[in-house]
Scaffold this active site. Structure first.
Site, PDB file in Angstrom:
ATOM      1  N   PRO A 133       0.863  -1.258   0.038  1.00 49.81           N
ATOM      2  CA  PRO A 133      -0.112   0.079  -0.033  1.00 49.81           C
ATOM      3  C   PRO A 133       1.072   1.232   0.105  1.00 49.81           C
ATOM      4  O   PRO A 133       1.570   1.755   1.096  1.00 49.81           O
ATOM      5  CB  PRO A 133      -0.918  -0.009   1.339  1.00 49.81           C
ATOM      6  CG  PRO A 133       0.029  -1.074   2.411  1.00 49.81           C
ATOM      7  CD  PRO A 133       0.664  -1.966   1.333  1.00 49.81           C
TER       8      PRO A 133
ATOM      9  N   ASP B 234       5.891   2.302   2.496  1.00 47.26           N
ATOM     10  CA  ASP B 234       4.786   1.151   2.829  1.00 47.26           C
ATOM     11  C   ASP B 234       3.990   1.577   3.877  1.00 47.26           C
ATOM     12  O   ASP B 234       4.458   1.608   5.089  1.00 47.26           O
ATOM     13  CB  ASP B 234       5.470  -0.055   3.182  1.00 47.26           C
ATOM     14  CG  ASP B 234       4.658  -1.415   3.377  1.00 47.26           C
ATOM     15  OD1 ASP B 234       3.476  -1.177   3.721  1.00 47.26           O
ATOM     16  OD2 ASP B 234       5.067  -2.623   2.943  1.00 47.26           O
ATOM     17  N   HIS B 235       2.645   1.911   3.773  1.00 48.12           N
ATOM     18  CA  HIS B 235       1.604   2.355   4.753  1.00 48.12           C
ATOM     19  C   HIS B 235       1.497   1.193   5.846  1.00 48.12           C
ATOM     20  O   HIS B 235       0.836   1.573   6.992  1.00 48.12           O
ATOM     21  CB  HIS B 235       0.482   2.664   4.118  1.00 48.12           C
ATOM     22  CG  HIS B 235      -0.236   3.880   5.031  1.00 48.12           C
ATOM     23  ND1 HIS B 235       0.131   4.390   6.238  1.00 48.12           N
ATOM     24  CD2 HIS B 235      -1.072   4.853   4.602  1.00 48.12           C
ATOM     25  CE1 HIS B 235      -0.489   5.254   6.583  1.00 48.12           C
ATOM     26  NE2 HIS B 235      -1.410   5.711   5.702  1.00 48.12           N
ATOM     27  N   ARG B 236       1.848  -0.013   5.697  1.00 43.40           N
ATOM     28  CA  ARG B 236       1.494  -0.910   6.678  1.00 43.40           C
ATOM     29  C   ARG B 236       2.616  -0.819   7.688  1.00 43.40           C
ATOM     30  O   ARG B 236       2.377  -1.343   8.842  1.00 43.40           O
ATOM     31  CB  ARG B 236       1.757  -2.464   6.070  1.00 43.40           C
ATOM     32  CG  ARG B 236       0.718  -2.841   5.186  1.00 43.40           C
ATOM     33  CD  ARG B 236       0.999  -4.089   4.443  1.00 43.40           C
ATOM     34  NE  ARG B 236       2.459  -4.067   3.636  1.00 43.40           N
ATOM     35  CZ  ARG B 236       2.731  -4.945   3.052  1.00 43.40           C
ATOM     36  NH1 ARG B 236       2.149  -6.247   3.137  1.00 43.40           N
ATOM     37  NH2 ARG B 236       3.910  -5.025   2.423  1.00 43.40           N
TER      38      ARG B 236
ATOM     39  N   ILE C 252       4.751   2.300   7.931  1.00 38.33           N
ATOM     40  CA  ILE C 252       4.864   3.789   8.201  1.00 38.33           C
ATOM     41  C   ILE C 252       3.766   4.890   8.101  1.00 38.33           C
ATOM     42  O   ILE C 252       2.940   4.358   7.275  1.00 38.33           O
ATOM     43  CB  ILE C 252       5.943   4.261   7.240  1.00 38.33           C
ATOM     44  CG1 ILE C 252       7.498   3.524   7.412  1.00 38.33           C
ATOM     45  CG2 ILE C 252       6.103   5.797   7.194  1.00 38.33           C
ATOM     46  CD1 ILE C 252       8.238   3.663   6.409  1.00 38.33           C
TER      47      ILE C 252
END
Length: 271
Positions: A68, A243-245, A247
């Site tokens: 993501p 990576d929004h998972r 950060i």
């Protein structure tokens, strides 16, 4: 790992847990790529896709589909850095210091300050692996395609040492290509388009890393001067994809701002 071994890795299979129905691999239900006879519409030329392009394309597609992505944009004031860098180059013509080597040092400082960027998700996504080393990948445009050599232990090297190493590995990448070993083990990547132009872009995270920094061409911008007049500042656009998972947006904003802060004080980056 050789290029052959990478190319021959098995394709994604259905995911099945104990007592659970089979789940198709991610992307398995996408419609097929359109098959078009372009010659029906006019003259065409057919060129085969290179082996490097095939490998790179497969990895980029996987990363884009499964990570993501979010991209944070900011500007770094490199007015003082450019003056300092040019003075260093005039004093020592044996090695050319580019803005990129100072950016390498700035990224290391930022990774030390924000360790969640110097991390990877493990294979099953249940744990975050925090790395204590600082190996930075730098994207290089070559006749073979895009290659990303990894400069190791960047925290232990001066800007001169990084400049020598970066010039040597970039030349090898363009002339001979690189082994998988020379492109493995990176913690974070930098993709610089400063020599070409642009105002920003969305670099794709290089899994299993969790972030990548893109930079484009520096520009002059007017700012209020101390004397009430206009001061012209040189600004470097930063594009940080993450990576929004792992950060969140506030982390990304702090990380990019920190890079701008350390670039504004170039003497502390010289090493």
């Amino acid at each position: 790992m050789s290029v052959d071994s990478v190319a021959n890795q098995p394709q994604a299979k259905a995911i099945t847990g104990p007592g659970e129905p089979s789940t198709p691999a991610f992307g398995a239900n996408l419609p097929p790529w359109p098959q078009v006879d372009f010659a029906e519409f006019g003259e065409v030329e057919i060129k085969p896709v290179s082996r490097i392009q095939k490998l790179t394309g497969a990895f980029l597609s996987r990363n884009w589909l499964t990570i993501p992505h979010v991209t944070h944009h900011d500007d770094a004031d490199i007015t003082a850095l450019e003056s300092y860098r040019k003075a260093r180059n005039e004093a020592n013509t044996a090695v050319k210091l580019t803005p990129l080597v100072f950016l390498l040092r700035a990224v290391v400082r930022a990774l030390q300050e924000f360790p969640q960027f110097n991390a990877s998700l493990d294979g099953d996504g249940k744990n975050i692996v925090l790395k204590k080393y600082f190996h930075i990948g730098v994207a290089v445009d070559t006749r073979f395609g895009l290659l990303v050599p990894v400069l190791r232990d960047c925290d232990k090297k001066s800007v001169e040492e990084l400049a020598f190493e970066l010039a040597a590995i970039s030349q090898k990448a363009r002339e001979k290509g690189l082994s998988m070993a020379e492109m493995s083990g990176g913690c974070f990547s930098i993709s610089s388009l400063g020599g070409f132009g642009g105002t920003g872009f969305t670099p794709i995270v290089n899994a299993p890393e969790v972030a990548i920094l893109g930079v484009t061409k520096a520009r002059l911008a007017a700012a209020p001067g101390d004397d009430g007049g206009v001061s012209w500042r040189k600004l470097l656009p930063l594009s940080l994809s993450y990576d929004h998972r792992v950060i969140n947006g506030a982390d990304a904003a702090r990380f990019a701002a920190f890079i701008g802060t350390v670039l504004a004080d170039p003497q502390t980056l010289a090493g």
